[in-house]
Write a protein that holds these residues in place. Sequence first.
Motif, PDB file in Angstrom:
ATOM      1  N   VAL A  53       0.875  -1.176   0.000  1.00  0.00           N
ATOM      2  CA  VAL A  53       0.000   0.000   0.000  1.00  0.00           C
ATOM      3  C   VAL A  53       0.911   1.225   0.000  1.00  0.00           C
ATOM      4  O   VAL A  53       1.555   1.506   1.010  1.00  0.00           O
ATOM      5  CB  VAL A  53      -0.920  -0.004   1.228  1.00  0.00           C
ATOM      6  N   TRP A  55       0.299   4.443  -0.215  1.00  0.00           N
ATOM      7  CA  TRP A  55      -0.128   5.715   0.378  1.00  0.00           C
ATOM      8  C   TRP A  55      -0.058   5.629   1.901  1.00  0.00           C
ATOM      9  O   TRP A  55      -0.115   4.536   2.484  1.00  0.00           O
ATOM     10  CB  TRP A  55      -1.540   6.095  -0.078  1.00  0.00           C
ATOM     11  N   PHE A  92      -7.843  -1.780   7.814  1.00  0.00           N
ATOM     12  CA  PHE A  92      -8.487  -1.770   6.502  1.00  0.00           C
ATOM     13  C   PHE A  92      -9.245  -0.464   6.254  1.00  0.00           C
ATOM     14  O   PHE A  92      -9.114   0.155   5.200  1.00  0.00           O
ATOM     15  CB  PHE A  92      -9.434  -2.958   6.356  1.00  0.00           C
ATOM     16  N   GLU A  95      -6.800   2.264   5.643  1.00  0.00           N
ATOM     17  CA  GLU A  95      -6.232   2.129   4.295  1.00  0.00           C
ATOM     18  C   GLU A  95      -7.218   2.643   3.243  1.00  0.00           C
ATOM     19  O   GLU A  95      -6.847   3.327   2.289  1.00  0.00           O
ATOM     20  CB  GLU A  95      -5.911   0.648   4.045  1.00  0.00           C
ATOM     21  N   TRP A  96      -8.490   2.320   3.445  1.00  0.00           N
ATOM     22  CA  TRP A  96      -9.526   2.700   2.481  1.00  0.00           C
ATOM     23  C   TRP A  96      -9.724   4.219   2.447  1.00  0.00           C
ATOM     24  O   TRP A  96      -9.662   4.844   1.389  1.00  0.00           O
ATOM     25  CB  TRP A  96     -10.830   1.986   2.826  1.00  0.00           C
ATOM     26  N   PHE A 162     -20.751  -0.961   4.917  1.00  0.00           N
ATOM     27  CA  PHE A 162     -20.102  -1.509   3.723  1.00  0.00           C
ATOM     28  C   PHE A 162     -18.636  -1.838   4.021  1.00  0.00           C
ATOM     29  O   PHE A 162     -18.157  -2.947   3.718  1.00  0.00           O
ATOM     30  CB  PHE A 162     -20.188  -0.504   2.561  1.00  0.00           C
ATOM     31  N   ALA A 165     -18.188  -4.743   6.554  1.00  0.00           N
ATOM     32  CA  ALA A 165     -18.468  -6.041   5.915  1.00  0.00           C
ATOM     33  C   ALA A 165     -17.385  -6.380   4.899  1.00  0.00           C
ATOM     34  O   ALA A 165     -16.955  -7.534   4.791  1.00  0.00           O
ATOM     35  CB  ALA A 165     -19.846  -6.007   5.257  1.00  0.00           C
ATOM     36  N   ALA A 166     -16.932  -5.376   4.143  1.00  0.00           N
ATOM     37  CA  ALA A 166     -15.877  -5.619   3.158  1.00  0.00           C
ATOM     38  C   ALA A 166     -14.604  -6.116   3.842  1.00  0.00           C
ATOM     39  O   ALA A 166     -13.951  -7.049   3.375  1.00  0.00           O
ATOM     40  CB  ALA A 166     -15.594  -4.334   2.367  1.00  0.00           C
ATOM     41  N   THR A 170     -13.647 -10.558   3.888  1.00  0.00           N
ATOM     42  CA  THR A 170     -12.501 -10.910   3.043  1.00  0.00           C
ATOM     43  C   THR A 170     -11.392 -11.552   3.856  1.00  0.00           C
ATOM     44  O   THR A 170     -10.323 -11.838   3.325  1.00  0.00           O
ATOM     45  CB  THR A 170     -11.960  -9.661   2.315  1.00  0.00           C
ATOM     46  N   TYR A 180     -18.462 -18.939   2.120  1.00  0.00           N
ATOM     47  CA  TYR A 180     -17.654 -19.094   0.908  1.00  0.00           C
ATOM     48  C   TYR A 180     -16.745 -20.298   1.103  1.00  0.00           C
ATOM     49  O   TYR A 180     -15.979 -20.358   2.060  1.00  0.00           O
ATOM     50  CB  TYR A 180     -16.825 -17.842   0.614  1.00  0.00           C
TER      51      TYR A 180
ATOM     52  N   SER B  69      -7.908 -11.716  -1.211  1.00  0.00           N
ATOM     53  CA  SER B  69      -8.172 -10.285  -1.370  1.00  0.00           C
ATOM     54  C   SER B  69      -7.540  -9.509  -0.222  1.00  0.00           C
ATOM     55  O   SER B  69      -7.090  -8.376  -0.392  1.00  0.00           O
ATOM     56  CB  SER B  69      -9.675 -10.040  -1.405  1.00  0.00           C
ATOM     57  N   ARG B  70      -7.522 -10.110   0.936  1.00  0.00           N
ATOM     58  CA  ARG B  70      -6.957  -9.445   2.104  1.00  0.00           C
ATOM     59  C   ARG B  70      -5.493  -9.062   1.898  1.00  0.00           C
ATOM     60  O   ARG B  70      -4.987  -8.136   2.521  1.00  0.00           O
ATOM     61  CB  ARG B  70      -7.070 -10.383   3.317  1.00  0.00           C
ATOM     62  N   PRO B  73      -4.048  -4.388  -1.797  1.00  0.00           N
ATOM     63  CA  PRO B  73      -4.571  -3.084  -1.384  1.00  0.00           C
ATOM     64  C   PRO B  73      -6.087  -3.018  -1.571  1.00  0.00           C
ATOM     65  O   PRO B  73      -6.617  -3.508  -2.578  1.00  0.00           O
ATOM     66  CB  PRO B  73      -3.863  -2.109  -2.330  1.00  0.00           C
ATOM     67  N   LEU B  74      -6.764  -2.432  -0.597  1.00  0.00           N
ATOM     68  CA  LEU B  74      -8.210  -2.193  -0.682  1.00  0.00           C
ATOM     69  C   LEU B  74      -8.995  -3.476  -0.911  1.00  0.00           C
ATOM     70  O   LEU B  74     -10.030  -3.480  -1.562  1.00  0.00           O
ATOM     71  CB  LEU B  74      -8.507  -1.166  -1.791  1.00  0.00           C
ATOM     72  N   ARG B  75      -8.462  -4.570  -0.367  1.00  0.00           N
ATOM     73  CA  ARG B  75      -9.115  -5.885  -0.517  1.00  0.00           C
ATOM     74  C   ARG B  75      -9.421  -6.163  -1.991  1.00  0.00           C
ATOM     75  O   ARG B  75     -10.485  -6.688  -2.336  1.00  0.00           O
ATOM     76  CB  ARG B  75     -10.372  -5.989   0.348  1.00  0.00           C
ATOM     77  N   VAL B  77     -10.228  -4.465  -4.483  1.00  0.00           N
ATOM     78  CA  VAL B  77     -11.351  -3.841  -5.202  1.00  0.00           C
ATOM     79  C   VAL B  77     -10.849  -3.125  -6.462  1.00  0.00           C
ATOM     80  O   VAL B  77      -9.664  -2.777  -6.567  1.00  0.00           O
ATOM     81  CB  VAL B  77     -12.079  -2.843  -4.258  1.00  0.00           C
ATOM     82  N   GLN B  78     -11.764  -2.916  -7.409  1.00  0.00           N
ATOM     83  CA  GLN B  78     -11.406  -2.210  -8.640  1.00  0.00           C
ATOM     84  C   GLN B  78     -11.055  -0.751  -8.346  1.00  0.00           C
ATOM     85  O   GLN B  78     -11.644  -0.133  -7.456  1.00  0.00           O
ATOM     86  CB  GLN B  78     -12.548  -2.287  -9.658  1.00  0.00           C
ATOM     87  N   LEU B 400     -13.665 -15.769  -5.129  1.00  0.00           N
ATOM     88  CA  LEU B 400     -13.189 -15.299  -3.826  1.00  0.00           C
ATOM     89  C   LEU B 400     -13.744 -13.899  -3.547  1.00  0.00           C
ATOM     90  O   LEU B 400     -13.651 -13.024  -4.394  1.00  0.00           O
ATOM     91  CB  LEU B 400     -11.659 -15.254  -3.886  1.00  0.00           C
ATOM     92  N   PRO B 401     -14.311 -13.679  -2.355  1.00  0.00           N
ATOM     93  CA  PRO B 401     -14.840 -12.332  -2.070  1.00  0.00           C
ATOM     94  C   PRO B 401     -13.732 -11.277  -2.101  1.00  0.00           C
ATOM     95  O   PRO B 401     -12.625 -11.515  -1.603  1.00  0.00           O
ATOM     96  CB  PRO B 401     -15.398 -12.475  -0.657  1.00  0.00           C
ATOM     97  N   ASP B 402     -14.061 -10.126  -2.701  1.00  0.00           N
ATOM     98  CA  ASP B 402     -13.218  -8.941  -2.556  1.00  0.00           C
ATOM     99  C   ASP B 402     -14.048  -7.885  -1.834  1.00  0.00           C
ATOM    100  O   ASP B 402     -15.122  -8.197  -1.304  1.00  0.00           O
ATOM    101  CB  ASP B 402     -12.681  -8.460  -3.906  1.00  0.00           C
ATOM    102  N   ALA B 403     -13.576  -6.657  -1.811  1.00  0.00           N
ATOM    103  CA  ALA B 403     -14.262  -5.635  -1.000  1.00  0.00           C
ATOM    104  C   ALA B 403     -15.705  -5.429  -1.434  1.00  0.00           C
ATOM    105  O   ALA B 403     -16.522  -4.944  -0.646  1.00  0.00           O
ATOM    106  CB  ALA B 403     -13.493  -4.315  -1.072  1.00  0.00           C
ATOM    107  N   ASN B 404     -16.046  -5.799  -2.667  1.00  0.00           N
ATOM    108  CA  ASN B 404     -17.422  -5.606  -3.110  1.00  0.00           C
ATOM    109  C   ASN B 404     -18.422  -6.411  -2.290  1.00  0.00           C
ATOM    110  O   ASN B 404     -19.627  -6.134  -2.356  1.00  0.00           O
ATOM    111  CB  ASN B 404     -17.548  -5.962  -4.586  1.00  0.00           C
ATOM    112  N   ILE B 405     -17.959  -7.387  -1.540  1.00  0.00           N
ATOM    113  CA  ILE B 405     -18.883  -8.146  -0.699  1.00  0.00           C
ATOM    114  C   ILE B 405     -19.523  -7.235   0.350  1.00  0.00           C
ATOM    115  O   ILE B 405     -20.579  -7.558   0.905  1.00  0.00           O
ATOM    116  CB  ILE B 405     -18.176  -9.355  -0.036  1.00  0.00           C
ATOM    117  N   GLY B 406     -18.905  -6.083   0.596  1.00  0.00           N
ATOM    118  CA  GLY B 406     -19.484  -5.137   1.550  1.00  0.00           C
ATOM    119  C   GLY B 406     -20.885  -4.700   1.176  1.00  0.00           C
ATOM    120  O   GLY B 406     -21.683  -4.320   2.041  1.00  0.00           O
ATOM    121  N   ALA B 407     -21.230  -4.780  -0.112  1.00  0.00           N
ATOM    122  CA  ALA B 407     -22.561  -4.365  -0.561  1.00  0.00           C
ATOM    123  C   ALA B 407     -23.661  -5.234   0.051  1.00  0.00           C
ATOM    124  O   ALA B 407     -24.820  -4.820   0.111  1.00  0.00           O
ATOM    125  CB  ALA B 407     -22.633  -4.407  -2.082  1.00  0.00           C
TER     126      ALA B 407
END
Lengths: 217, 582
Positions: A53, A55, A92, A95-96, A162, A165-166, A170, A180, B69-70, B73-75, B77-78, B400-407
Amino acid sequence: VSAQAGTRMDRRATLRWIAAAGAVLAAAPRVVAEAGVGARTYGFDPDLLAPTVPWDLTLDDRRRALVAALADWILPEDARSPAPSTLGIADFVDEWVSAPYPAQAGDRGVILDGLAWVEAEALRRSGVGFAEAPPAQRDAVLGELAGAGSGAPPSFLERLRFLVAAGFYTTPEGMADIGYRGNEALLGDYPGPPPEALAFLRRALAALDLRADDLGP
Amino acid sequence: MLGPGGSGFLRMTFLSDLPRGRYDAIVVGSGAAGGMSALVLARAGARVLMLEAGRRYDPTSETPMFDLSRDAPLRAVQTPEKAFGYYDATVDGGWTAPGEPYTTAPGSDFRWYRARMLGGRTNHWGRVAVRFGPYDFTGRTRDGLGQDWPIRYEDLAPYYDRAEALIGVFGSMDEVENAPASPPGVLQPPPAPRAYELFVKAGCTALGIPCLPTHCAVLTRPLGDRPACFYATACRRGCAIGANFQSPTVLLPPALATGRLDILTDAMAVEVVVDGAGRAEGVRYVDKRDRREAVVTARATILAAGALDTTRILLCSRNARFPDGLANGSGQLGRNLVDSPSTTVRAQFPALEGMPPYNEDGASLAHLYMPWWGHAAQARGELDFARGYHVEFFSDRIRLPDANIGAYAALAGGVGPALKRRLREVYGTVVNLSARGEMIANAASYCELDPEVRDTWGVPVLRFHFGWGEQELALVAHANRTLRALVERLGGRVLSGGDPDPAKAVSVGGQIIHEAGTARMGRDPASSVVDPFGQAWEVPNLFLSDAAVFASAPHKNPTLTVLALAWRNAEHVAQRLGSGSL
């Protein structure tokens, strides 16, 4: 809600901290305006085998502790999985919201404003910050946050949920919790759904008055 | 033949100082079209030089197959720099590419997905490998719209057979109108459908919609030295074991093994150099590492850079003899730009809540899809659009879940123990149903050189004009109605997508990454850029071998047809080289 590790603050310090939220917002990381610029992004060809990362993280200890406490309230520990605070959720979220990309930068303001609101609400109710407030007062703040028409910044709870959960689902613990079951190399043909899943599906289709011809005997 | 384990790459030669004049053919591009062209030519005995604008890339050593994903960076995500997520096998590209902008005309919206890497977009692609059918080559004859191809399905069928056998495609032998089956023994067996796929199929059956095994370029049986899929990790990360089709693991190693292929990476083709007689001498390119320009020469030049890059190179090859771009006497170069109009409905199905969890990774792709079923209704005049669409559908749980699973948190609602319980119930019950349709070329959709903007190498960039026609909007409206009816029959609820206004529901041009048609083939030099073998009408030793030459682009995913066409064209070039007629 358990009290989280963090710097204890008195009323004046808490007020200063809340006031500083605006200054932090102004110092938000530069957003990538155009492809190819922005030295602090990971670029168009990052090393996929050794991710980093690039940044800087920007949340202070108190915000990180507040994120952790809120995360544990959103997805509390239970018999199937541990609390998000034990799985690095604050790292996390930090970082986000510190990331120099447009979507993440958009979340930064929402999250910082929301964290400041939580502190202010705790202060209003108990005279001290959230971490120092008695459990009943913390619960009152959280109840206000979760309630309809709360004074919290719009979309704060939605975006925080969000992110929590994200971050949680993961992790291996979170993936196991939510069901999963992949990312394992299999020998031979892909087996498809097991008998118990097919039995479930048969009942589901029958309830919808749909034929289950393709499910085998 | 070299195996997929990397030995081919270890022996790969990258030349910085090339001997001049020793090549029979230059191939620009290393993806589906370029890789296939080089393989066929080299196996036929031709000495081939390949130019690739991106960097050297080796899926066998660069693909983090199982990384979580962990760990990213950013799990994972795109982001604007990794448009399909951190682990996606796209290097130096995406919807934007560093130093290489493109522009859109006022009122137009268009996106162009690029990858600057060996193998190009074959590293990232969706692996859906379906044949065009007989109707797809004769659209104008059938309904008066667009343009017929100058070849027929029967001309391409043998090359489809060979391409499928070479790259490895799973699928079933079901007979569907205008979706031809392969000869026995060519396809590999498809993987078992997942539970949610059987669920959707039951709804399809009730509505009279076929739902059959997808054809995908993934091995379910070993092929040569390549092992079968082990049903884990997403294909679009790239496949380190070579079980799916990527040019760098499937086409380039055997081409290099002939000893007759040299590959130059970081070599951005700028223009085709033409001699005084109007023949292609070779290609001028920029070495991106030191920004120096050089010219390489060969008896024949094959552009296989991807439809729009191929078009751009020709538009940039302007001179006194060809003021509007090379091989553009017809004025059709850059015209007839099409992509697949698409609409996606995301729906949640309560009937799937409580399904015992199991491993749904499978091939990481849709195991079932819905081929177009409306030919009979169209013949009866019941539909207000021509051609058709197919439907691809997939659950979020196949990867595999990425950060989008947050939705899922918003979908589940609430906080605390109730949220956690509800998340377990709804995860795996959301299905994305995506219809992909055919676009009829229209006069308002084309690309040209931007009069002002240049890229970092000083080369003019493409400017896009794009608009869907009434045909596409009617098709999308029909697809929305169909998908909503299907969701309703299955007791589901639409979460997003499927706006009744098709103009709001339809994808942005280019978004499906099936762009084609900008240097179309035909029988008449007045209305086409190349002949039925991809040979430029005005430049006898210049050939085009990618989707630029499509005379029309059906709703079907184009890559298998790109491979088959490239094979057919390269065989033709090899014969011409061998007979001395080039």
